[in-house]
Design a protein around this motif. Sequence first.
Motif, PDB file in Angstrom:
ATOM      1  N   GLN A 107      18.436  43.867  26.457  1.00  0.00           N
ATOM      2  CA  GLN A 107      18.836  43.976  27.851  1.00  0.00           C
ATOM      3  C   GLN A 107      19.752  42.803  28.156  1.00  0.00           C
ATOM      4  N   PRO A 108      20.861  43.031  28.824  1.00  0.00           N
ATOM      5  CA  PRO A 108      21.716  41.895  29.191  1.00  0.00           C
ATOM      6  C   PRO A 108      21.083  41.117  30.345  1.00  0.00           C
ATOM      7  N   ILE A 109      21.333  39.837  30.370  1.00  0.00           N
ATOM      8  CA  ILE A 109      20.804  38.988  31.445  1.00  0.00           C
ATOM      9  C   ILE A 109      21.301  39.503  32.793  1.00  0.00           C
ATOM     10  N   ILE A 136      30.057  39.472  23.800  1.00  0.00           N
ATOM     11  CA  ILE A 136      30.612  40.779  23.424  1.00  0.00           C
ATOM     12  C   ILE A 136      30.569  40.957  21.908  1.00  0.00           C
ATOM     13  N   ALA A 137      30.906  39.904  21.169  1.00  0.00           N
ATOM     14  CA  ALA A 137      30.863  39.963  19.704  1.00  0.00           C
ATOM     15  C   ALA A 137      29.436  40.233  19.219  1.00  0.00           C
ATOM     16  N   VAL A 138      28.446  39.648  19.882  1.00  0.00           N
ATOM     17  CA  VAL A 138      27.051  39.888  19.519  1.00  0.00           C
ATOM     18  C   VAL A 138      26.702  41.356  19.751  1.00  0.00           C
ATOM     19  N   VAL A 139      27.094  41.904  20.888  1.00  0.00           N
ATOM     20  CA  VAL A 139      26.796  43.309  21.177  1.00  0.00           C
ATOM     21  C   VAL A 139      27.505  44.219  20.166  1.00  0.00           C
ATOM     22  N   GLU A 140      28.737  43.908  19.829  1.00  0.00           N
ATOM     23  CA  GLU A 140      29.447  44.712  18.817  1.00  0.00           C
ATOM     24  C   GLU A 140      28.732  44.648  17.470  1.00  0.00           C
ATOM     25  N   ARG A 141      28.188  43.490  17.128  1.00  0.00           N
ATOM     26  CA  ARG A 141      27.426  43.357  15.879  1.00  0.00           C
ATOM     27  C   ARG A 141      26.122  44.150  15.970  1.00  0.00           C
ATOM     28  N   LEU A 142      25.479  44.154  17.132  1.00  0.00           N
ATOM     29  CA  LEU A 142      24.263  44.954  17.309  1.00  0.00           C
ATOM     30  C   LEU A 142      24.556  46.443  17.113  1.00  0.00           C
ATOM     31  N   LEU A 143      25.712  46.888  17.595  1.00  0.00           N
ATOM     32  CA  LEU A 143      26.110  48.286  17.372  1.00  0.00           C
ATOM     33  C   LEU A 143      26.228  48.568  15.874  1.00  0.00           C
ATOM     34  N   GLN A 144      26.820  47.648  15.139  1.00  0.00           N
ATOM     35  CA  GLN A 144      26.941  47.820  13.685  1.00  0.00           C
ATOM     36  C   GLN A 144      25.564  47.853  13.017  1.00  0.00           C
ATOM     37  N   TYR A 156      23.365  54.098  21.759  1.00  0.00           N
ATOM     38  CA  TYR A 156      24.714  53.535  21.579  1.00  0.00           C
ATOM     39  C   TYR A 156      25.367  53.317  22.934  1.00  0.00           C
ATOM     40  N   ALA A 157      25.165  54.268  23.845  1.00  0.00           N
ATOM     41  CA  ALA A 157      25.773  54.151  25.177  1.00  0.00           C
ATOM     42  C   ALA A 157      25.249  52.920  25.919  1.00  0.00           C
ATOM     43  N   GLN A 158      23.968  52.636  25.786  1.00  0.00           N
ATOM     44  CA  GLN A 158      23.414  51.442  26.450  1.00  0.00           C
ATOM     45  C   GLN A 158      24.053  50.170  25.901  1.00  0.00           C
ATOM     46  N   LEU A 159      24.172  50.093  24.603  1.00  0.00           N
ATOM     47  CA  LEU A 159      24.787  48.906  24.003  1.00  0.00           C
ATOM     48  C   LEU A 159      26.264  48.813  24.392  1.00  0.00           C
ATOM     49  N   GLU A 160      26.959  49.923  24.327  1.00  0.00           N
ATOM     50  CA  GLU A 160      28.386  49.923  24.668  1.00  0.00           C
ATOM     51  C   GLU A 160      28.618  49.527  26.125  1.00  0.00           C
ATOM     52  N   ALA A 161      27.692  49.861  27.018  1.00  0.00           N
ATOM     53  CA  ALA A 161      27.833  49.507  28.436  1.00  0.00           C
ATOM     54  C   ALA A 161      27.738  48.001  28.663  1.00  0.00           C
ATOM     55  N   PRO A 164      31.628  45.914  28.754  1.00  0.00           N
ATOM     56  CA  PRO A 164      32.352  45.640  30.008  1.00  0.00           C
ATOM     57  C   PRO A 164      31.546  44.778  30.980  1.00  0.00           C
ATOM     58  N   TYR A 165      30.235  44.870  30.901  1.00  0.00           N
ATOM     59  CA  TYR A 165      29.388  44.034  31.765  1.00  0.00           C
ATOM     60  C   TYR A 165      29.594  42.553  31.444  1.00  0.00           C
ATOM     61  N   PHE A 166      29.548  42.204  30.155  1.00  0.00           N
ATOM     62  CA  PHE A 166      29.759  40.799  29.785  1.00  0.00           C
ATOM     63  C   PHE A 166      31.210  40.372  30.017  1.00  0.00           C
ATOM     64  N   ARG A 167      32.142  41.307  29.896  1.00  0.00           N
ATOM     65  CA  ARG A 167      33.539  40.997  30.107  1.00  0.00           C
ATOM     66  C   ARG A 167      33.824  40.665  31.585  1.00  0.00           C
ATOM     67  N   ASP A 168      33.238  41.477  32.486  1.00  0.00           N
ATOM     68  CA  ASP A 168      33.518  41.299  33.910  1.00  0.00           C
ATOM     69  C   ASP A 168      32.317  41.794  34.722  1.00  0.00           C
ATOM     70  N   PRO A 169      31.286  40.967  34.867  1.00  0.00           N
ATOM     71  CA  PRO A 169      30.071  41.432  35.545  1.00  0.00           C
ATOM     72  C   PRO A 169      30.289  41.804  37.003  1.00  0.00           C
ATOM     73  N   ALA A 170      31.253  41.214  37.647  1.00  0.00           N
ATOM     74  CA  ALA A 170      31.505  41.524  39.066  1.00  0.00           C
ATOM     75  C   ALA A 170      32.038  42.943  39.245  1.00  0.00           C
TER      76      ALA A 170
END
Length: 172
Positions: A107-109, A136-144, A156-161, A164-170
Motif C-alpha cells: 500500500q502506498p503511504i 516509482i522504480a521500486v513499484v516497477e520492480r515489484l511489478l517485475q 497489476y492494476a493496483q501496483l500500476e496505480a 502516477p500517485y508517487f509521481r504527482d500525489p496532488a
Amino acid sequence: TSLGLFVEILTHGYWPDQSKIEELALARPWRITVSLDGLGQTHSLIRGRENFFTVTSTTLQTLTRVRRERDLDFVIRLKNVIMEQNLQEACELARFAQAGGLEVFYQPIEQNYNTLEDARWFETSGNWPKDPARAIAVVERLLQLKRSGLPIANSYAQLEAMIPYFRDPASL
C-alpha cells in the motif's frame, strides 16, 4: 467462521504472549494479515518499539507452525506500506514472504489518520518518499517480481496505480 463468514484478522504482530495468536489461528480465519513495515531494525524503527521485528517474526513463525500442524488453510498476508523509511526493503519483503510461504500486499503511504485533512500533506510528511522517482522504480520492480511469480497479492492494476500517485500525489 462456523457460520460460513469469511473472517480476516489484521494485527500489528506484536504478541509477546504467543498463546493469544495461536488461539486466533485456531479460530480458522480465512486470512491473517500482519503489518510488516520492513525487515529487521527498519520495522522496529517505524513501529517505534525496540525488538518489534523480533516479536513479529515470532508471531509469523507461530502462525506458520499452527497452520502446518493443524492442517489449516488460512492465508498469512504481510501488509507493507511503502514509505521513505522502507523503500530499500520493499522488494526484499516479497522474497521474505516467498521463503516463508506467505504473501505480501503493498500500500502506498497516505496521510496519517490522526492528522487534520490536508490535500498537500505529502509536502511536510517525513514518511513521503523524498525521491519519488526512487519510489516509482521500486513499484516497477515489484511489478517485475510479481510477473516472475513472487507472492505479491496486489493486482497489476493496483501496483500500476501507484506510479502516477508517487509521481504527482496532488493530481489524484
